[in-house]
Design an enzyme around this catalytic site. Structure first.
Site, PDB file in Angstrom:
ATOM      1  CB  VAL A 121     100.429 154.714  35.916  1.00  0.00           C
ATOM      2  CG1 VAL A 121      99.791 154.201  34.643  1.00  0.00           C
ATOM      3  CG2 VAL A 121     100.839 156.174  35.768  1.00  0.00           C
ATOM      4  NE  ARG A 122      99.416 159.509  42.973  1.00  0.00           N
ATOM      5  CZ  ARG A 122      98.378 160.212  42.520  1.00  0.00           C
ATOM      6  NH1 ARG A 122      97.163 159.688  42.582  1.00  0.00           N
ATOM      7  NH2 ARG A 122      98.543 161.416  42.013  1.00  0.00           N
ATOM      8  CB  ALA A 123      98.755 151.467  41.936  1.00  0.00           C
TER       9      ALA A 123
END
Length: 357
Positions: free
Chosen positions: A244-246
């Site tokens: 979920v970094r993006a």
């Protein structure tokens, strides 16, 4: 600062300008990686950005990190003898301390040791540099706008490190004739009389510097709505990104985009304007295109409906996404990925030591 090429006088790189401004408003985005050949104004843009930063320190606004830098030179060092004898922690600042509230520039970051790149990205994501030596620790703020450049022909970054850079800008080496002329004319005018050229762009520079200060102040007041989360999640899911970094980076970047436009809420146009900067280096090769994502043309038209300020200036061009910033073209959500089929008539060669079934 007259010897520095003005940021507002840059031509032909609107995506690069946008990415740098976003990372300056919110350094916790995680830095900007610029990928492209030599001669595409990568270092010029980074130095010009540093001149805009609202820092009281002239020295330290722009810090260059050589490839030969050691970990101690980067993070700083602790005087262990003074700590053991007098109980006092003495810290010798490194490049991270010098770059606080400024730009840390790493040319050819793909050639930097992986351990240092990992450490750099850790500090940028947290805004704090921590040093620990023999049970003695020290921490200091390190709010840094990290700018890394690389030429793909000279080697790639490991995927794990590539993913940790917040934004990616890919620069082409072929420009339309009109843009080439504008770039060359501006450069020749600057080289002929740097002071006069800088004075000509001083009002636009001042206006953009004030926008950065105002955007930083506005940033905490902008909340993320359910619609923002849904839009970002859909784009990241369509790109088949891992983790979920993006999502986190896209929300931060969209908020910074809205803050630069002097608004206190995020619009769809803000998300779409930053989406490709976030997804370009994270999109899975087999990802299905997002049919709901607007094309580059519709992004530019939407962004133009939300000008960054009532008074136009050359700096506003940096906030307009170009055709390269568009989301992927529309596709069929139900389409199956292509598969490699064996060529008829080619026999499989069984190894000599293989057992016959």
């Amino acid at each position: 600062m007259d010897s520095l090429f003005p940021f507002t006088a840059l031509h032909g790189q609107p995506l690069l300008q946008t990415a740098l401004l976003l990372a300056t408003v919110d350094p916790l985005i995680g830095g900007v990686l610029i990928e492209g050949p030599r001669g595409t104004a990568k270092s010029t843009a980074a130095r010009a950005l540093a001149a805009l930063l609202p820092s009281a320190r002239e020295v330290g606004r722009f810090v260059n990190l050589p490839l030969s830098t050691s970990e101690e030179q980067l993070v700083g060092s602790l005087d262990l003898e003074a700590a053991l004898q007098g109980g006092e922690v003495r810290f010798r600042p490194g490049l991270l301390a010098r770059a606080h509230e400024g730009v840390l520039y790493v040319d050819e970051v793909n050639l930097l040791a992986d351990g240092l790149v990992d450490l750099l990205l850790d500090v940028c994501a947290s805004g704090v540099n921590r040093i620990e030596r023999d049970a003695i620790s020290h921490a200091h703020p390190a709010r840094i706008t990290l700018v890394g450049t690389m030429n793909p022909e000279e080697g790639e970054l490991r995927p794990q490190l590539l993913d940790r850079f917040g934004l990616l800008v890919r620069l082409g080496n072929v420009l339309p004739p009109a843009e080439r002329q504008a770039i060359v004319r501006a450069r020749l005018a600057f080289d002929a009389d740097p002071r006069a050229f800088s004075e000509q762009h001083a009002p636009a520079q001042q206006a953009l510097a004030e926008r950065i200060v105002a955007a930083r102040a506005t940033l905490p007041m902008i909340a993320f709505s359910d619609a923002d989360h849904e839009r970002v999640a859909a784009l990241c899911h369509a790109a088949a990104v891992e983790g979920v970094r993006a999502d986190l980076v896209m929300l931060r970047a969209a908020r910074a985009h809205a803050a630069l436009a002097a608004r206190r809420q995020i619009d769809v146009a803000d998300i779409d304007a930053v989406a490709e900067l976030v997804l370009a280096h994270r999109r899975h090769a087999q990802a299905a295109p997002d049919a709901s994502a607007p094309s580059a043309g519709s992004q530019a038209a939407s962004a133009s409906q939300h000008p960054a300020s009532d008074q136009a200036s050359p700096a506003q061009d940096a906030m307009q996404p170009s055709a390269d910033a568009g989301a992927p073209a529309e596709g069929d959500w139900g389409a199956m990925p292509s598969q490699v089929l064996p060529i008829a008539g080619v026999k499989t060669v069984r190894p000599l030591n293989a057992k016959k079934s």
